[in-house]
Design an enzyme around this catalytic site. Structure first.
Site, PDB file in Angstrom:
ATOM      1  N   HIS A   1       0.087  -2.377   7.723  1.00  0.00           N
ATOM      2  CA  HIS A   1       0.332  -3.145   6.496  1.00  0.00           C
ATOM      3  C   HIS A   1       1.180  -2.375   5.402  1.00  0.00           C
ATOM      4  O   HIS A   1       1.371  -0.977   5.485  1.00  0.00           O
ATOM      5  CB  HIS A   1      -0.937  -3.607   5.809  1.00  0.00           C
ATOM      6  CG  HIS A   1      -1.617  -2.337   5.317  1.00  0.00           C
ATOM      7  ND1 HIS A   1      -2.397  -1.638   6.102  1.00  0.00           N
ATOM      8  CD2 HIS A   1      -2.072  -2.015   3.957  1.00  0.00           C
ATOM      9  CE1 HIS A   1      -2.976  -0.801   5.344  1.00  0.00           C
ATOM     10  NE2 HIS A   1      -2.776  -0.756   4.154  1.00  0.00           N
TER      11      HIS A   1
ATOM     12  N   ASP B   1       1.236  -2.009   1.243  1.00  0.00           N
ATOM     13  CA  ASP B   1       0.268  -2.324   0.105  1.00  0.00           C
ATOM     14  C   ASP B   1       0.696  -3.421  -0.614  1.00  0.00           C
ATOM     15  O   ASP B   1       1.904  -3.500  -1.216  1.00  0.00           O
ATOM     16  CB  ASP B   1      -0.097  -1.069  -0.404  1.00  0.00           C
ATOM     17  CG  ASP B   1      -0.867  -0.133   0.269  1.00  0.00           C
ATOM     18  OD1 ASP B   1      -1.484  -0.643   1.129  1.00  0.00           O
ATOM     19  OD2 ASP B   1      -0.797   1.006   0.099  1.00  0.00           O
TER      20      ASP B   1
ATOM     21  N   HIS C   1       1.755   1.363   7.104  1.00  0.00           N
ATOM     22  CA  HIS C   1       0.824   2.485   7.320  1.00  0.00           C
ATOM     23  C   HIS C   1      -0.410   1.980   7.985  1.00  0.00           C
ATOM     24  O   HIS C   1      -0.869   0.795   7.915  1.00  0.00           O
ATOM     25  CB  HIS C   1       0.384   3.366   6.241  1.00  0.00           C
ATOM     26  CG  HIS C   1      -0.125   2.443   4.980  1.00  0.00           C
ATOM     27  ND1 HIS C   1       0.799   1.650   4.435  1.00  0.00           N
ATOM     28  CD2 HIS C   1      -1.338   2.495   4.710  1.00  0.00           C
ATOM     29  CE1 HIS C   1      -0.143   1.240   3.290  1.00  0.00           C
ATOM     30  NE2 HIS C   1      -1.431   1.517   3.580  1.00  0.00           N
TER      31      HIS C   1
ATOM     32  N   ARG D   1      -7.365   7.250  -3.937  1.00  0.00           N
ATOM     33  CA  ARG D   1      -6.101   6.566  -3.730  1.00  0.00           C
ATOM     34  C   ARG D   1      -5.678   5.891  -5.212  1.00  0.00           C
ATOM     35  O   ARG D   1      -6.426   5.206  -5.624  1.00  0.00           O
ATOM     36  CB  ARG D   1      -6.291   5.259  -2.496  1.00  0.00           C
ATOM     37  CG  ARG D   1      -5.065   4.475  -2.414  1.00  0.00           C
ATOM     38  CD  ARG D   1      -5.715   3.199  -1.598  1.00  0.00           C
ATOM     39  NE  ARG D   1      -4.857   2.326  -0.850  1.00  0.00           N
ATOM     40  CZ  ARG D   1      -4.579   1.078  -1.657  1.00  0.00           C
ATOM     41  NH1 ARG D   1      -4.859   0.740  -2.582  1.00  0.00           N
ATOM     42  NH2 ARG D   1      -3.564   0.398  -0.639  1.00  0.00           N
TER      43      ARG D   1
HETATM   44  C1  SIN Z   1      -4.601   2.418   3.151  1.00  0.00           C
HETATM   45  O1  SIN Z   1      -4.493   1.710   3.669  1.00  0.00           O
HETATM   46  O2  SIN Z   1      -4.398   2.758   1.860  1.00  0.00           O
HETATM   47  C2  SIN Z   1      -5.886   3.838   3.533  1.00  0.00           C
HETATM   48  C3  SIN Z   1      -4.952   4.634   4.489  1.00  0.00           C
HETATM   49  C4  SIN Z   1      -5.961   5.732   4.832  1.00  0.00           C
HETATM   50  O3  SIN Z   1      -7.115   5.952   4.557  1.00  0.00           O
HETATM   51  O4  SIN Z   1      -5.572   6.338   5.772  1.00  0.00           O
END
Ligand code: SIN
Length: 295
Positions: free
Chosen positions: A111, A113, A270, A285
């Site tokens: 995806h 974000d 990612h 995050r």
């Molecule tokens: C995310 O999708 O923001 C998480 C990525 C991760 O935890 O590696």
């Protein structure tokens, strides 16, 4: 582009060292202590590396939440997640935590974000606090490279399309609701999005504001091509997603405590790999708001 930053062509970095991680994308940056305020020159070099490599990584950083937020604010306004609660003391920071007994890993699908937002996230930062002994890597895919590799016929076909993107998708893997999925993530707190917009239509090919390059723009929030039936849309999106996941377009990062990544959601997908059952992973995050609707 953050205020005061100017991109350049063909000039060596003066302060930072940049080591590429894979052919497709990704670079590790050294020579920076993110706990210190950054001069405009140093921040400009970091932003240049981000634009050139699409996802950048730092190692061995020791930063407090306040220092992390100060660094994040250099990139733009902080975006608050509509579905997930941040830390009590620092709501701008979302703690991604998977305990030894949890089964669900946040971000475990390809995806980009906040594609469900009218102005989706520009970039996302992830800072590792606790990492599993093995596993828990994150993969990134280069959406410029995926677009460039399409045939002229396919580029002509997808060039004019737009897609519906929704925040309340069911998981790409298990078709469960959000609440059902998060019952396997005991430390993560859901919240009601209220009247925040969580459905948006965006072009399937977007042009990056900093580079002028075109990138395929889709991911697991993407539900359907505008004007197509779900039956017509599904195989086209599935074929494009399969193309994006080709190993030639991917890099993979192995985390350690103190690692910090910043990825460009305008040209990357990612995927958080959920392969560390019985081990603990805890990350902080921060997501930076997009400045414009994709075009
Ligand atoms: C995310 O999708 O923001 C998480 C990525 C991760 O935890 O590696």
């Amino acid at each position: 582009m953050p205020e005061g930053v100017q991109l350049w062509n063909h000039r060596p970095y003066e302060t930072i060292e940049v080591k590429r991680l894979a052919g497709a994308l990704g670079a590790e940056i050294s020579g920076v202590d993110l706990s210190e305020p950054l001069t405009d020159g140093l921040f400009g070099e970091i932003y240049q590396a981000f634009v050139e490599h699409h996802v950048i990584f730092f190692r061995d950083q020791e930063i407090t939440p306040e220092q992390y937020l100060a660094f994040a604010k250099r990139w733009g306004g902080i975006h608050l997640h509509p579905f997930m609660k941040g830390l009590d003391d620092h709501p701008e920071i979302l703690e991604l935590i998977k305990t030894e007994t949890d089964t669900y890993a946040f971000g475990n699908s390809w995806h980009s974000d906040q594609m469900f937002a009218p102005k989706p996230a520009k970039c996302t930062m992830l800072y590792a606090l606790e990492t599993p002994e093995t596993g828990g890597d994150t993969q990134f895919a280069n959406l410029y490279a995926a677009y460039d590799a399409l045939s002229d016929g396919m580029k002509a076909m997808v060039g004019g399309l737009r897609c519906h993107n929704g925040g309340d998708r069911t998981s790409a893997h298990d078709r469960k609701s959000r609440a059902e999925r998060y019952s396997g993530a005991s430390g993560m707190k859901l919240k009601d999005p209220g009247d925040v917009q969580t459905e948006s239509i965006h072009p399937l090919v977007r042009t990056h504001v900093d580079t002028g390059r075109k990138a395929l723009y889709m991911g697991s929030h993407t539900q359907c091509i505008e004007g197509f039936t779900p039956e017509e849309s599904k195989p086209i999106l599935a074929q494009l997603q399969k193309h994006i996941e080709r190993p030639e377009f991917i890099c993979r990062f192995n985390w350690a405590p103190g690692s910090l990544a910043i990825w460009d959601n305008r040209c990357c997908q990612h995927y958080a790999i959920n392969d560390y059952a019985g081990q603990r992973r805890r990350m902080h995050r921060i997501t930076i708001m997009g400045e414009d609707a994709p075009f």
